[in-house]
Write an enzyme that holds these catalytic residues in place. Sequence first.
Site, short mmCIF file in Angstrom:
data_model
loop_
_atom_site.label_atom_id
_atom_site.label_comp_id
_atom_site.label_asym_id
_atom_site.label_seq_id
_atom_site.Cartn_x
_atom_site.Cartn_y
_atom_site.Cartn_z
N GLY D 53 0.20 -2.09 3.87
CA GLY D 53 -1.00 -2.90 3.74
C GLY D 53 -0.73 -4.15 2.93
N GLY D 55 -2.07 -7.20 0.21
CA GLY D 55 -2.77 -7.10 -1.05
C GLY D 55 -1.87 -6.63 -2.18
CG HIS D 56 0.18 -3.52 -2.02
ND1 HIS D 56 -0.72 -3.00 -2.91
CD2 HIS D 56 0.02 -2.83 -0.88
CE1 HIS D 56 -1.40 -2.02 -2.31
NE2 HIS D 56 -0.97 -1.91 -1.07
CG HIS D 216 -4.09 1.33 -1.78
ND1 HIS D 216 -3.15 2.32 -1.94
CD2 HIS D 216 -3.59 0.49 -0.86
CE1 HIS D 216 -2.14 2.08 -1.13
NE2 HIS D 216 -2.37 0.99 -0.47
#
Lengths: 200, 200, 332, 332
Positions: D53, D55-56, D216
């Site tokens: 995903g 966002g990291h 997350h």
Amino acid sequence: MPVDETKRRALLDAIVETISAHAEELTEIDAAQGDGDHGLNMKRGFTAVMSKREAIVAKPLPEAMQEVGRTLVMTVGGASGVIFGTAFMAAGKALPEDPTRADAAAAMDAAVAAVRARGKADFGHKTMLDVLGPVAKALRDPAADIAAAALAAAEATAGMQAIRGRASFLAERSVGGMDAGARSAALIIVAICSAMGDRA
Amino acid sequence: MPVDETKRRALLDAIVETISAHAEELTEIDAAQGDGDHGLNMKRGFTAVMSKREAIVAKPLPEAMQEVGRTLVMTVGGASGVIFGTAFMAAGKALPEDPTRADAAAAMDAAVAAVRARGKADFGHKTMLDVLGPVAKALRDPAADIAAAALAAAEATAGMQAIRGRASFLAERSVGGMDAGARSAALIIVAICSAMGDRA
Amino acid sequence: MKKLINVPESVLAESLDGFAAAHSDLVTLGEERKFVRRARLTPGKVALVSGGGSGHEPLHAGFVGHGMLDAACPGQVFTSPTPDQMMAAAEAVDGGAGILFIVKNYEGDVMNFDMAREMETGRTTEAVLVDDDVAVEVSTFSNGRRGVAGTVVVEKIVGAAAERGDDLAACRALGERVNKATRSMGVALTSCTVPAAGKPTFQLADDEIEIGVGIHGEPGRRRAKHSNADTLAQDMVTAILDDLAGSGSAPGSALLLVNGFGGTPLMELYVMYHAARAQMEARGVTVVRSLVGNYVTSLDMAGCSLTVTALDTEMAALWDATVHTPALRWGI
Amino acid sequence: MKKLINVPESVLAESLDGFAAAHSDLVTLGEERKFVRRARLTPGKVALVSGGGSGHEPLHAGFVGHGMLDAACPGQVFTSPTPDQMMAAAEAVDGGAGILFIVKNYEGDVMNFDMAREMETGRTTEAVLVDDDVAVEVSTFSNGRRGVAGTVVVEKIVGAAAERGDDLAACRALGERVNKATRSMGVALTSCTVPAAGKPTFQLADDEIEIGVGIHGEPGRRRAKHSNADTLAQDMVTAILDDLAGSGSAPGSALLLVNGFGGTPLMELYVMYHAARAQMEARGVTVVRSLVGNYVTSLDMAGCSLTVTALDTEMAALWDATVHTPALRWGI
Ligand SMILES: Nc1ncnc2c1ncn2[C@@H]1O[C@H](COP(=O)(O)OP(=O)(O)O)[C@@H](O)[C@H]1O
Ligand SMILES: Nc1ncnc2c1ncn2[C@@H]1O[C@H](COP(=O)(O)OP(=O)(O)O)[C@@H](O)[C@H]1O
Ligand SMILES: [Mg+2]
Ligand SMILES: [Mg+2]
Ligand SMILES: [Mg+2]
Ligand SMILES: [Mg+2]
């Protein structure tokens, strides 16, 4: 009334409509115990499906369902893309073009088997399987109200401790809230039932 | 009563006390238009001064004041370390061991000149100079209440637009709040007056 | 205030100790933590010494090393260091070719560096003032512009020149040239919180931003409703390029630095880079060098600044030269 | 929610476009932005493909380049990428020596990579699963541990092995060895806010922290009152070292990675490094390699994770090997 193109369009539209009407709710359920994106994920997937709506509904039911499944797999990502995509693909593969209630039960069994294999999950693990299972059973009981069974099954996941899905990281803390995927599976089943009308 | 060691200690303690009692207020004034650290800066400086309190008060007034100034320069940082340090150093250099009111006025002039040179600031620029200037003037008027003049001068900076200091970045928006350095300069003057008692 | 600290009083010391331990191959912490210097010095070269308030990490200590600074003096959070720190640093790194102080244009920094230079005896010192922030209108009365993220560009390019052997006058002249060719502007979405203060420096409503914010959370040009990345990039690029053009430095080729203030994710910085680069290209400026990340921060402030340097061939080559510091490293 | 974005729907695309433009010397964006790959490929070497995903950032695309990944597949924010992305990436970087997928242990990631591997025909693929997060108790029922910041260590060390010519089986075995020697634990001071969600994922009171948080914003071991850096470091180091000892990997020499989650200033990360290193030394572990910064983030979450890898000589040498990526670079 056979599952002709008009019916297939009605089916697809009903599914998409319920997902988009409940997207925020699904996201909130997922936020409580998962990562708060289930509604967004499902919406992204079905938006992609809708972008090829006419091509999909032009196909016979089995192929149409498989195409929906493939589209979910290739556009959603996350757990739900694979899981829901696999369910649609397996069910579509197992269905005839004009399924009876018994055919639907068999297709649901196929979906359950495929999802179990893919997700290494079992009943009671607090996932969408806990809706598919009871629905398969209800389909075999001519007296059963399938939509009601689906909704009740989703509600029942609230009492479970998650063994699969992101909620499993919460261990005991996962008891209490419904599973997001179970809720969306139930919504899809309800939409299918109402679109199928007399056949359900 | 000459400015003997006891008096010097009383003077120093009075200054440190007022700074630490008003540190939060000074920081808030600075937060409104500057960067919200003036109280912290002054406290850090005077804490360092207090760590050599006895060595400082053992010295004659001029040397003691210069040592206070040097300590502020070397421990505060920012604008105020240099500005207040320079003021103490210049005033100390100009003072005799047992100053009269006229001597004090001359010392204040020296401080003003040194600060103006160091900070490239002038009267009306909304800095601590706007307290030192009026105080120098009050010291030359035997009837004037120096402490009251200092406090009033600090209040008067509220109406000024900052040309120096961080508040200058605010341009017109800098009108309305007092200048933090002006307020602390006034507090120091008030403390000196009260510690000097009859001599003030 | 929630921070990963023990007590506000010890943040600076513990952070510096941690920094020096993590990068002991590159840097050494001076006595009483007055400065951070290179672990290995090069005699005979001009020594670059910078410094300023802490809370802007990695600036300045993160840029100590081969091809950049020789020493950095960390002040208290958002407070310039003191003259004795600068004098101690200068003494520690003096290689016989003089000391160039790189000073951001804040009164506190300027006055403290001035005092240090006056108190220095027997050492040749020069200073370069960095004042790249276009948010502040210059007038005859004002303190002039603030030094912000452009400082990294000045330190990098002048550092490379010092490394190749340029003398003190040349380093200073180059520093002034880079500074003249460099402009920045920032925007804040949230305030920062100074550990010792324990609460946010300023308040912004949920839909408000501060355009032209300084790196200490100082107010900028104006408060505005938050719009979006494209609008902000357009505002900022316009202000920067107009200003460069106005001072005769309109760039053909440029370096674009998108600098995060500490609380903004990298993902957003790349969105801003994307938007800013498009704006620059629309105005005929080619972006030939890029840097995106947290380089001159304001503690935990959310927001970013854009910096543009009009690059000539020499400056581009010096930018590309080998650098080996904790926060900037290439070619080695 | 205030973010430097245009609309949530376009964040990923604009961020990737910005990233690819800023690092065009190193990386190329694949068709339909399905993957980021090295600009120059090396035929004949094992190709490392990761993904997960978004966002990291900088994980994973920031680690594409010489000595580390060959390609990375960016999913939607906090959502694993899809099988077609992985297949497209594998096709683009296949150098004839096989593909090693590096997968963080999340069901979504695992299932999508599994599907991709099943759908791949004619390409040899292997996978390494990273599951370094000690916050999650392992039981026979659970999904096992999450893959968090230790992923950087696996990608770096295996990347170096692939670069020197190790074959697919060796790369995979090494990846598993590094993973086994690596443990992490995180703590959050604030939630992150997913752009599409528009509000924080979870809520923490002003004095509360989440110990053992996932990347997350998933809940961890427990909510606790915020204490201070030393106490947190002690908790986290204890959990990590106990776990390593329990699985027979008690380190003598170790790599310590202090990873910021995106909203925490570098200054605090160095305070945590200082505290953690002291805790490790008190337990007889020597920190021989260090990395401090934002490497595996959770958007704008404040907090950090600690990662410890028990280093053997080979792993240390591979860690030191040349790497040239947007986010990690040395030796070149
Ligand atoms: N291993 C699994 N087997 C079956 N269903 C699963 C599994 N993992 C997750 N799910 C279902 O997927 C849902 C989560 O979907 P979503 O939130 O979209 O993905 P993610 O967990 O990647 O964020 C869960 O609520 C659950 O019903
Ligand atoms: N150039 C200057 N000349 C005279 N006084 C100044 C000057 N600059 C700042 N000051 C004084 O210093 C005060 C600010 O001190 P402080 O907040 O401690 O330092 P900083 O501005 O570095 O944060 C101002 O309120 C002003 O009175
Ligand atoms: Mg989810
Ligand atoms: Mg101040
Ligand atoms: Mg200050
Ligand atoms: Mg997800």
